[in-house]
Design a protein around this motif. Structure first.
Motif, mmCIF file in Angstrom:
data_model
loop_
_atom_site.group_PDB
_atom_site.id
_atom_site.type_symbol
_atom_site.label_atom_id
_atom_site.label_comp_id
_atom_site.label_asym_id
_atom_site.label_seq_id
_atom_site.Cartn_x
_atom_site.Cartn_y
_atom_site.Cartn_z
ATOM 1 N N SER A 194 37.229 -29.877 -3.923
ATOM 2 C CA SER A 194 36.220 -28.834 -3.753
ATOM 3 C C SER A 194 36.865 -27.455 -3.654
ATOM 4 O O SER A 194 36.183 -26.465 -3.417
ATOM 5 C CB SER A 194 35.372 -29.116 -2.506
ATOM 6 N N LEU A 195 38.197 -27.418 -3.809
ATOM 7 C CA LEU A 195 39.017 -26.198 -3.734
ATOM 8 C C LEU A 195 39.017 -25.591 -2.329
ATOM 9 O O LEU A 195 39.129 -24.379 -2.170
ATOM 10 C CB LEU A 195 38.562 -25.164 -4.784
ATOM 11 N N LYS A 196 38.941 -26.479 -1.348
ATOM 12 C CA LYS A 196 39.061 -26.087 0.050
ATOM 13 C C LYS A 196 40.492 -26.375 0.516
ATOM 14 O O LYS A 196 41.059 -27.420 0.210
ATOM 15 C CB LYS A 196 38.070 -26.876 0.895
ATOM 16 N N LEU A 197 41.084 -25.429 1.265
ATOM 17 C CA LEU A 197 42.426 -25.635 1.803
ATOM 18 C C LEU A 197 42.483 -26.875 2.683
ATOM 19 O O LEU A 197 41.613 -27.086 3.535
ATOM 20 C CB LEU A 197 42.860 -24.425 2.623
ATOM 21 N N VAL A 198 43.513 -27.694 2.500
ATOM 22 C CA VAL A 198 43.727 -28.882 3.320
ATOM 23 C C VAL A 198 45.226 -28.987 3.621
ATOM 24 O O VAL A 198 46.053 -28.337 2.975
ATOM 25 C CB VAL A 198 43.247 -30.169 2.616
ATOM 26 N N ASP A 199 45.597 -29.814 4.590
ATOM 27 C CA ASP A 199 47.002 -30.069 4.879
ATOM 28 C C ASP A 199 47.681 -30.707 3.665
ATOM 29 O O ASP A 199 47.065 -31.488 2.936
ATOM 30 C CB ASP A 199 47.147 -31.002 6.074
ATOM 31 N N CYS A 200 48.938 -30.385 3.495
ATOM 32 C CA CYS A 200 49.727 -31.005 2.416
ATOM 33 C C CYS A 200 50.303 -32.356 2.820
ATOM 34 O O CYS A 200 51.096 -32.934 2.048
ATOM 35 C CB CYS A 200 50.854 -30.067 1.980
ATOM 36 N N ASP A 201 49.935 -32.874 3.969
ATOM 37 C CA ASP A 201 50.402 -34.186 4.406
ATOM 38 C C ASP A 201 50.100 -35.226 3.320
ATOM 39 O O ASP A 201 48.978 -35.308 2.818
ATOM 40 C CB ASP A 201 49.693 -34.608 5.697
ATOM 41 N N GLY A 202 51.086 -36.007 2.972
ATOM 42 C CA GLY A 202 50.880 -37.069 1.991
ATOM 43 C C GLY A 202 51.439 -36.756 0.623
ATOM 44 O O GLY A 202 51.565 -37.670 -0.208
ATOM 45 N N ILE A 203 51.794 -35.490 0.355
ATOM 46 C CA ILE A 203 52.452 -35.202 -0.918
ATOM 47 C C ILE A 203 53.918 -35.617 -0.812
ATOM 48 O O ILE A 203 54.433 -35.825 0.285
ATOM 49 C CB ILE A 203 52.332 -33.719 -1.323
ATOM 50 N N ILE A 204 54.567 -35.749 -1.934
ATOM 51 C CA ILE A 204 55.959 -36.179 -1.936
ATOM 52 C C ILE A 204 56.816 -35.200 -1.143
ATOM 53 O O ILE A 204 56.793 -33.997 -1.366
ATOM 54 C CB ILE A 204 56.502 -36.284 -3.366
ATOM 55 N N GLY A 205 57.543 -35.700 -0.159
ATOM 56 C CA GLY A 205 58.396 -34.866 0.680
ATOM 57 C C GLY A 205 59.398 -35.750 1.388
ATOM 58 O O GLY A 205 59.608 -36.899 1.009
ATOM 59 N N PHE A 206 59.976 -35.237 2.439
ATOM 60 C CA PHE A 206 60.996 -35.999 3.157
ATOM 61 C C PHE A 206 60.457 -36.646 4.424
ATOM 62 O O PHE A 206 61.197 -37.135 5.238
ATOM 63 C CB PHE A 206 62.189 -35.092 3.488
ATOM 64 N N GLY A 207 59.118 -36.616 4.598
ATOM 65 C CA GLY A 207 58.514 -37.329 5.697
ATOM 66 C C GLY A 207 58.652 -36.675 7.053
ATOM 67 O O GLY A 207 58.337 -37.268 8.072
ATOM 68 N N THR A 208 59.131 -35.422 7.092
ATOM 69 C CA THR A 208 59.255 -34.731 8.365
ATOM 70 C C THR A 208 57.955 -34.040 8.698
ATOM 71 O O THR A 208 57.069 -33.895 7.858
ATOM 72 C CB THR A 208 60.375 -33.682 8.300
ATOM 73 N N HIS A 209 57.836 -33.582 9.952
ATOM 74 C CA HIS A 209 56.613 -32.863 10.334
ATOM 75 C C HIS A 209 56.497 -31.572 9.529
ATOM 76 O O HIS A 209 55.415 -31.193 9.089
ATOM 77 C CB HIS A 209 56.622 -32.554 11.831
ATOM 78 N N GLN A 210 57.633 -30.868 9.360
ATOM 79 C CA GLN A 210 57.638 -29.702 8.489
ATOM 80 C C GLN A 210 57.866 -30.194 7.063
ATOM 81 O O GLN A 210 58.981 -30.482 6.661
ATOM 82 C CB GLN A 210 58.734 -28.705 8.891
ATOM 83 N N LEU A 211 56.786 -30.317 6.304
ATOM 84 C CA LEU A 211 56.853 -30.921 4.984
ATOM 85 C C LEU A 211 57.764 -30.134 4.053
ATOM 86 O O LEU A 211 57.797 -28.918 4.073
ATOM 87 C CB LEU A 211 55.445 -30.994 4.380
ATOM 88 N N GLY A 212 58.466 -30.860 3.178
ATOM 89 C CA GLY A 212 59.359 -30.236 2.221
ATOM 90 C C GLY A 212 60.769 -30.778 2.369
ATOM 91 O O GLY A 212 61.008 -31.778 3.038
ATOM 92 N N ASN A 213 61.726 -30.091 1.756
ATOM 93 C CA ASN A 213 63.095 -30.607 1.731
ATOM 94 C C ASN A 213 64.107 -29.687 2.401
ATOM 95 O O ASN A 213 65.310 -29.869 2.225
ATOM 96 C CB ASN A 213 63.529 -30.877 0.280
ATOM 97 N N CYS A 214 63.646 -28.694 3.148
ATOM 98 C CA CYS A 214 64.573 -27.746 3.773
ATOM 99 C C CYS A 214 65.243 -28.354 5.006
ATOM 100 O O CYS A 214 64.644 -29.189 5.696
ATOM 101 C CB CYS A 214 63.838 -26.476 4.197
ATOM 102 N N PRO A 215 66.451 -27.904 5.318
ATOM 103 C CA PRO A 215 67.079 -28.315 6.583
ATOM 104 C C PRO A 215 66.357 -27.656 7.744
ATOM 105 O O PRO A 215 65.548 -26.733 7.551
ATOM 106 C CB PRO A 215 68.511 -27.797 6.444
#
Length: 310
Positions: free
Chosen positions: A232-253
């Protein structure tokens, strides 16, 4: 209104790429509203992805990465590139990558976006100087746009690219980070928690933060920030997209992240001063106070920042 003429009107109005109304089993004299409601319901059932990942990239990091991976290459870093730029709008099924290339019969036609090209060059420009001006747009449309087009709101090239322009000036990463005293610098470093929290506080959802490792400087540098939208083009959490499974999503240290301000490009050095970040943020505040359309916001940026980039 007769059902046949109603559906013809719907197709003309929304230019649906899939015949969503073929499943409608309405009466002979249903109203336009009823037919549209049924068609939108059937369209939603045909969407093959969960979220649309809106990915913005820091042009300086993109240039550093390009030069590192292709020896002797150079970058397009235009003077009017004063913000993060769009990498793409990527339809994604949670836990996977894709879908991609959803309709190989839909080709890229530059003429369909020619009137917004000046804005695309500024906000969705091709960083790689060796490639053609339209190469990134063509790639993004064929790989991702043809899947995003399952939504009537994004079912043409013009709609797809305009949505990216709308979001890049509305969800301005440079301004959000600057407001949290996170500005381009070759000396300062930041924690992923602080970057993550700045974006989350601004937009109310969990973003994904991506970095790359610069072998030359041996630094982890900020690369991309992703925001996610539901169908519906409403902002949602990115939880569940491919990442490293940390609380802070993504691949940064967790810490030691550089937000680079400088890159060598041919015989020149491109530098993004902190005063430009402050001026850009002031322009974003002004645009938010007076604009409803993305074009208005973009023009405010031009007006406020012209003196900085002459």
């Amino acid at each position: 209104m007769e059902r046949k003429s109603t559906l013809e009107w719907y197709y003309k109005e929304y230019e649906a790429p899939i015949k969503v109304c073929q499943m409608c089993d309405m009466g002979e004299y249903e109203t336009v509203e009823h037919v549209m409601l049924e068609c939108k319901k059937n369209a939603a059932e045909k969407i093959t992805w969960d979220v649309l990942i809106f990915t913005q990239q820091w042009p300086i990091t993109s240039c550093i990465s390009h030069k590192e991976h292709q020896h002797g290459s150079s970058c397009n870093l235009f003077p009017n590139m004063t913000s993060w730029t769009v990498h793409g709008l990527w339809p994604t099924t949670l836990g996977t990558i894709g879908p991609n290339f959803c309709n190989k019969t839909w080709h890229f036609h530059e003429k369909e976006i020619i009137d917004i090209e000046p804005y695309l060059i500024k906000y969705w420009g091709n960083i790689y100087a060796e490639d053609s001006r339209t190469s990134l747009w063509k790639h993004e449309w064929l790989k991702h746009g043809t899947c995003a087009a399952q939504l009537p709101q994004l079912n043409t090239q013009k709609k797809y690219f305009e949505k990216g322009l709308e979001w890049v000036v509305r969800y301005d990463i440079l301004a959000v980070l600057t407001k949290n005293n996170i500005m381009p610098s070759d000396l300062e470093t930041h924690s992923v928690k602080n970057i993550f929290q700045a974006v989350k506080d601004a937009f109310g959802v969990n973003p994904a933060i991506d970095c790359i490792y610069d072998k030359n400087t041996r630094q982890n540098i900020l690369s991309q920030i992703k925001l996610c939208f539901d169908p519906s083009l409403k902002l949602v959490d990115c939880d569940g997209i491919i990442g490293f499974g940390t609380h802070q999503l993504g691949n940064c240290p967790s810490k030691g992240i550089t937000y680079p301000a400088t890159v060598s490009n041919g015989d020149k050095t491109y530098n993004y001063p902190k005063k430009l970040a402050v001026a850009h943020t002031r322009a974003w505040d002004e645009a938010n106070s007076r604009c409803n359309s993305w074009i208005c916001r973009a023009l405010v940026y031009v007006y406020v920042l012209t003196w900085m980039t002459l």
